[in-house]
Motif scaffolding. Structure first.
Motif, mmCIF file in Angstrom:
data_model
loop_
_atom_site.group_PDB
_atom_site.id
_atom_site.type_symbol
_atom_site.label_atom_id
_atom_site.label_comp_id
_atom_site.label_asym_id
_atom_site.label_seq_id
_atom_site.Cartn_x
_atom_site.Cartn_y
_atom_site.Cartn_z
ATOM 1 N N UNK A 194 3.298 -5.415 7.955
ATOM 2 C CA UNK A 194 2.283 -6.127 7.177
ATOM 3 C C UNK A 194 0.903 -5.619 7.576
ATOM 4 N N UNK A 195 0.138 -5.196 6.600
ATOM 5 C CA UNK A 195 -1.162 -4.578 6.867
ATOM 6 C C UNK A 195 -2.270 -5.328 6.145
ATOM 7 N N UNK B 113 3.215 -13.946 -3.257
ATOM 8 C CA UNK B 113 4.251 -13.109 -3.887
ATOM 9 C C UNK B 113 4.312 -11.765 -3.149
ATOM 10 N N UNK B 114 3.692 -10.743 -3.730
ATOM 11 C CA UNK B 114 3.747 -9.447 -3.041
ATOM 12 C C UNK B 114 2.551 -9.214 -2.120
ATOM 13 N N UNK B 115 1.677 -10.208 -1.992
ATOM 14 C CA UNK B 115 0.554 -10.098 -1.050
ATOM 15 C C UNK B 115 0.072 -11.497 -0.687
ATOM 16 N N UNK C 114 -6.648 -8.887 1.834
ATOM 17 C CA UNK C 114 -5.257 -9.320 1.656
ATOM 18 C C UNK C 114 -4.399 -8.809 2.815
ATOM 19 N N UNK C 115 -3.248 -9.463 2.988
ATOM 20 C CA UNK C 115 -2.217 -8.962 3.909
ATOM 21 C C UNK C 115 -1.083 -8.475 3.006
ATOM 22 N N UNK C 116 -0.666 -7.229 3.213
ATOM 23 C CA UNK C 116 0.273 -6.604 2.277
ATOM 24 C C UNK C 116 1.466 -6.008 3.030
ATOM 25 N N UNK C 117 2.698 -6.403 2.670
ATOM 26 C CA UNK C 117 3.877 -5.886 3.373
ATOM 27 C C UNK C 117 4.367 -4.571 2.753
ATOM 28 N N UNK D 213 -1.810 4.556 4.203
ATOM 29 C CA UNK D 213 -1.804 5.457 3.053
ATOM 30 C C UNK D 213 -0.782 4.972 2.028
ATOM 31 N N UNK D 214 0.379 4.565 2.540
ATOM 32 C CA UNK D 214 1.432 4.047 1.655
ATOM 33 C C UNK D 214 0.947 2.794 0.922
ATOM 34 N N UNK D 215 0.290 1.893 1.657
ATOM 35 C CA UNK D 215 -0.216 0.665 1.041
ATOM 36 C C UNK D 215 -1.212 0.994 -0.072
ATOM 37 N N UNK D 216 -2.105 1.961 0.188
ATOM 38 C CA UNK D 216 -3.097 2.338 -0.825
ATOM 39 C C UNK D 216 -2.398 2.869 -2.074
#
Lengths: 214, 214, 214, 214
Positions: free
Chosen positions: C142-143, C104-106, C130-133, C19-22
């Motif tokens: 990392x999700x 960078x951010x992903x 993508x992989x997103x921290x 949810x936070x990533x979204x």
């Protein structure tokens, strides 16, 4: 299986028009706020919140007021609006603004002044019960709603008292009750200091808003 | 016509990445709040606001800090985040949570503790300056931002002091200064009463939240 | 009663970081949109939405992909972002902007071009995994997340197809399948007409935006 | 200094009540949407937007309609609400819902059916002019507002036509006019395909919504 209960309620449907009333009233009081900020550069309304009473609390209150489930819509605060003010004196101005609408988009049913007559617990606020008409897909409905008007300090204290009462189911231990009274006193003191310095602050805020809008 | 100014700034463009930083940081700290509310049923973060410094205030601050216009991005609080807590003790927890991110999605540049060392005016807050990277259509940019952590009572007072200082351009008349100090005292007292009753309130709020989520 | 399942999941907690990533990704892509609207008076991003996959759909997808429950985080689209464009050509520009952030951010894990290679059903969209921290109260996580880039017309059609597939559990009757293909053709035609008139519209929108900002 | 202008307008103040009307009407139509989604699992209202007409456009329209500046409040669409539907047939249902409120919280002044009688340009929409009372700090005010009801495809086309007309100041070159007509045809075709498949889609959406609410 036979359903023996005389009266069952589809709460989701029942609460839908109340939710609509809360949404409309929030927008309306926020409009008043914006109107006054722009016209007078000061608004007696600092911010506005709204909430629906939870089903368990509606049932508790109906029982306490002796309202049978068939007439649960007589519980006066299923829809609740809270108007926060910066200064104690602003509360009167807000009450006047609401009275002015009586017979227009709402009717005032009752008023209770817990500012001049604070509760034993230390609770202070101005309460108004209104009857408010909304238009639904099925036609017009008139609902009761409660408007609470209070300062930021009163609100801070009331929120804390509410959760403590919840925890102790209304039976606060003496030492907690005592602490709560001390906090009420501190909140009251903050309101008093604010009132003393009120004209200074209002002028300063007006200047500040004007500059910010440049 | 010759433009004699050595350095002119397209402020709208200049502020765009700062606006983005404020938006991202607000979302990030609100996520922490929600995460803790759900996991621990209590969050040290009550609410989060963000703002961009006005151009006139950026210029004033640059002059005061001796920063030339060509290096105006060194003004540390063009992007500002404010984190409000219910209790004084929550502030330390929030500071820890931010330190934990150092070297991850932000770098901590500086910290100032105006809680343990309050300003003469009565001002109390915890300040952190961070360097924060954002991704724009033109690539990565690293910006400074200021995070202020304070209680609701500290915030209430600081907001008032800010507008009064604005009105009097920093030269508060003695009687206003005196009143402001009395209000700071009342706010401080409210924080102290809250701390006394803290464990009671936190437990009560947890119970309350749990019930509300059913 | 013995719980025989080797692995049970607290879904509420499991979904929290997604949810936070979204939320973060929505803010980030909306920032790109605003940045370009202000700088170029035209943005290839029309609007951005985000959603969490429902638990039942996560389980279905894990089963379909042969992912055991212990590694359910390998389902690539638990967090989903959708970016809507006005013109087909805008999709490429958006994909470029995302590739530019790689490292960078992903991190980009995978890309699938269902625009040049549309599915048999008529489905068109550009997909990126993508992989997103994210930073949580418990540290960095990392999700995986899926970004879908499409035009408004593609989106309109895809939404309808999705609900019809849901209704028929993937087994659309021939006449429904036929009608859906006719609607896909109409949506495709609308995209084509838009492309033809693209430069005219973009210039007109720029003028219009500029005037509106006066 | 003598102000020679017969009539000057403080537009900021003038527009304030219109802004309030737009906010209230948006909330009211969104409530209808939510009410129907929950009761019938399908709503003829897909989404609702609102806007204030820009001052320059108000002046243009007043001139075109021969309304003098002293009676500028007779311009019927200073406050504008737009209601988007998924299917052409939904438009009639929305119009019925509005007619049902006539004499309640609004009065219908005029209706124009550009669906059955589309404009030469290809424009399609259903227009209603209403008189709507709002409560301000200065008492009740009745304002005109325009409600436009249209499908998503009609809206897509109308937005494009609007910006092109703006660019060419209403004098579209023949080849642009031709292209626009081709786009209108594609949008019309999409609406037709949607109508053919309407019952299928509505049932599917109902199922889908019901599942999502579990």
């Amino acid at each position: 299986m036979v359903n023996r209960r005389v009266h069952t309620i589809d709460w989701d449907r029942f609460l839908l028009p109340y939710e609509q009333a809360v949404e409309e009233l929030k927008v309306k009081f926020r409009s008043i706020r914006n109107e006054l900020k722009r016209k007078e550069e000061y608004s007696p309304i600092e911010f506005v919140t709204g909430r629906l009473k939870k089903v368990s609390s509606i049932l508790d209150k109906a029982a306490r007021l002796g309202i049978p489930l068939e007439r649960v819509e007589e519980v006066p605060d299923i829809a609740g609006i809270r108007i926060m003010c910066q200064f104690v004196d602003d509360i009167d101005r807000v009450v006047q603004l609401i009275r002015q609408r009586d017979g227009r988009d709402m009717e005032i049913v009752e008023e209770r002044d817990y500012i001049r007559h604070q509760k034993d617990s230390g609770y202070r606020s101005y309460h108004m019960i209104i009857r408010y008409p909304i238009q639904t897909a099925e036609g017009e409905k008139k609902l009761l709603a409660e408007i609470q008007v209070r300062t930021l300090a009163m609100n801070f204290w009331a929120t804390i008292e509410h959760s403590l009462n919840y925890k102790y189911k209304g039976n606060l231990p003496p030492q907690v009750r005592e602490r709560l009274r001390a906090a009420a006193e501190a909140a009251f003191q903050l309101d008093r200091e604010m009132s003393e310095i009120r004209e200074e602050i209002k002028q300063a805020q007006r200047l500040f808003e004007r500059k910010s809008n440049l």
